[in-house]
Design an enzyme around this catalytic site. Sequence first.
Site, PDB file in Angstrom:
ATOM      1  N   HIS A 108      40.032  37.410  42.854  1.00  0.00           N
ATOM      2  CA  HIS A 108      40.399  38.175  44.042  1.00  0.00           C
ATOM      3  C   HIS A 108      39.189  38.987  44.507  1.00  0.00           C
ATOM      4  O   HIS A 108      38.505  39.593  43.681  1.00  0.00           O
ATOM      5  CB  HIS A 108      41.572  39.117  43.707  1.00  0.00           C
ATOM      6  CG  HIS A 108      42.041  39.890  44.888  1.00  0.00           C
ATOM      7  ND1 HIS A 108      42.849  39.331  45.864  1.00  0.00           N
ATOM      8  CD2 HIS A 108      41.786  41.166  45.285  1.00  0.00           C
ATOM      9  CE1 HIS A 108      43.076  40.238  46.799  1.00  0.00           C
ATOM     10  NE2 HIS A 108      42.433  41.355  46.482  1.00  0.00           N
ATOM     11  N   GLU A 141      54.012  37.699  37.890  1.00  0.00           N
ATOM     12  CA  GLU A 141      54.907  37.436  39.025  1.00  0.00           C
ATOM     13  C   GLU A 141      54.689  38.382  40.198  1.00  0.00           C
ATOM     14  O   GLU A 141      55.305  38.241  41.233  1.00  0.00           O
ATOM     15  CB  GLU A 141      56.368  37.422  38.551  1.00  0.00           C
ATOM     16  CG  GLU A 141      56.603  36.228  37.624  1.00  0.00           C
ATOM     17  CD  GLU A 141      58.064  35.983  37.295  1.00  0.00           C
ATOM     18  OE1 GLU A 141      58.926  36.208  38.163  1.00  0.00           O
ATOM     19  OE2 GLU A 141      58.336  35.553  36.158  1.00  0.00           O
TER      20      GLU A 141
HETATM   21  C1  GRF Z   1      37.696  33.884  47.633  1.00  0.00           C
HETATM   22  O1  GRF Z   1      37.213  35.028  48.298  1.00  0.00           O
HETATM   23  C2  GRF Z   1      38.654  34.264  46.544  1.00  0.00           C
HETATM   24  O2  GRF Z   1      38.354  35.494  45.947  1.00  0.00           O
HETATM   25  C3  GRF Z   1      39.957  34.361  47.270  1.00  0.00           C
HETATM   26  O3  GRF Z   1      39.917  33.332  48.238  1.00  0.00           O
HETATM   27  C4  GRF Z   1      38.565  33.010  48.547  1.00  0.00           C
HETATM   28  C5  GRF Z   1      38.394  31.559  48.266  1.00  0.00           C
HETATM   29  O4  GRF Z   1      37.132  31.087  48.629  1.00  0.00           O
HETATM   30  N1  GRF Z   1      41.076  34.265  46.368  1.00  0.00           N
HETATM   31  P1  GRF Z   1      36.686  29.609  48.210  1.00  0.00           P
HETATM   32  O5  GRF Z   1      37.718  28.657  48.796  1.00  0.00           O
HETATM   33  O6  GRF Z   1      36.640  29.556  46.717  1.00  0.00           O
HETATM   34  O7  GRF Z   1      35.341  29.417  48.838  1.00  0.00           O
END
Ligand code: GRF
Length: 201
Positions: A108, A141
């Site tokens: 995240h 969850e």
């Molecule tokens: C990333 O910023 C990740 O942290 C979030 O969604 C984005 C995905 O980017 N969960 P990618 O598709 O891996 O380039």
Amino acid sequence: MKRLGILLSGRGSNFLAIADAIAEHRLDAEIAVVISNRPDAPGLAAALERGLHAISFPSQGLDREIYDRQLIEGLRAHHVDLICLAGYMRILSGYFIREFPQRILNIHPSLLPAFPGLDAQHQALEHGAKITGCTVHFVDEGLDSGPIIAQTPVPVLDQDTVESLSTRILQEEHRLYSKAIALVLSGNYRIDGRRVISSML
Ligand code: GRF
């Protein structure tokens, strides 16, 4: 060799960083399958180009649990040890999460518990945070709420836009995810309440 299942919906740069870490022997694992809920995800095309098992299960209009049952079958068929969400933009059902206890990771783009949910980089800018970053955590969850495995801080600069901040966070995401996966695959940690404790961290 431990087997990863990658779930994605879009660009797939985190997936590619994991694939590179494996190719460069920084991560001892193999990618068993890449599954996208969007047939047109660039990450899916990139997985196919790399000769990986890559499947699209379109999710549009499907009941969450019915969809997730299909997903579970796909992952089980490829004998995955660990599931890595890499820009997977669909909320997983409790049913799915209970099928793989402490076997699902997510990345995240903020220092959780700050700025969960969508547009975390925008949220950080709007809030006026001076430091944000990225977090790899176990999926439970709740929304971006599972035990935190690893985090990297990223300073917010005065001149930052959502794009420039996202780019610098993404560079750190690419480093952090493989390290966190290696830690979990090593089994060299324990979870004490919400705390992930490891001598490798
Ligand atoms: C990333 O910023 C990740 O942290 C979030 O969604 C984005 C995905 O980017 N969960 P990618 O598709 O891996 O380039």
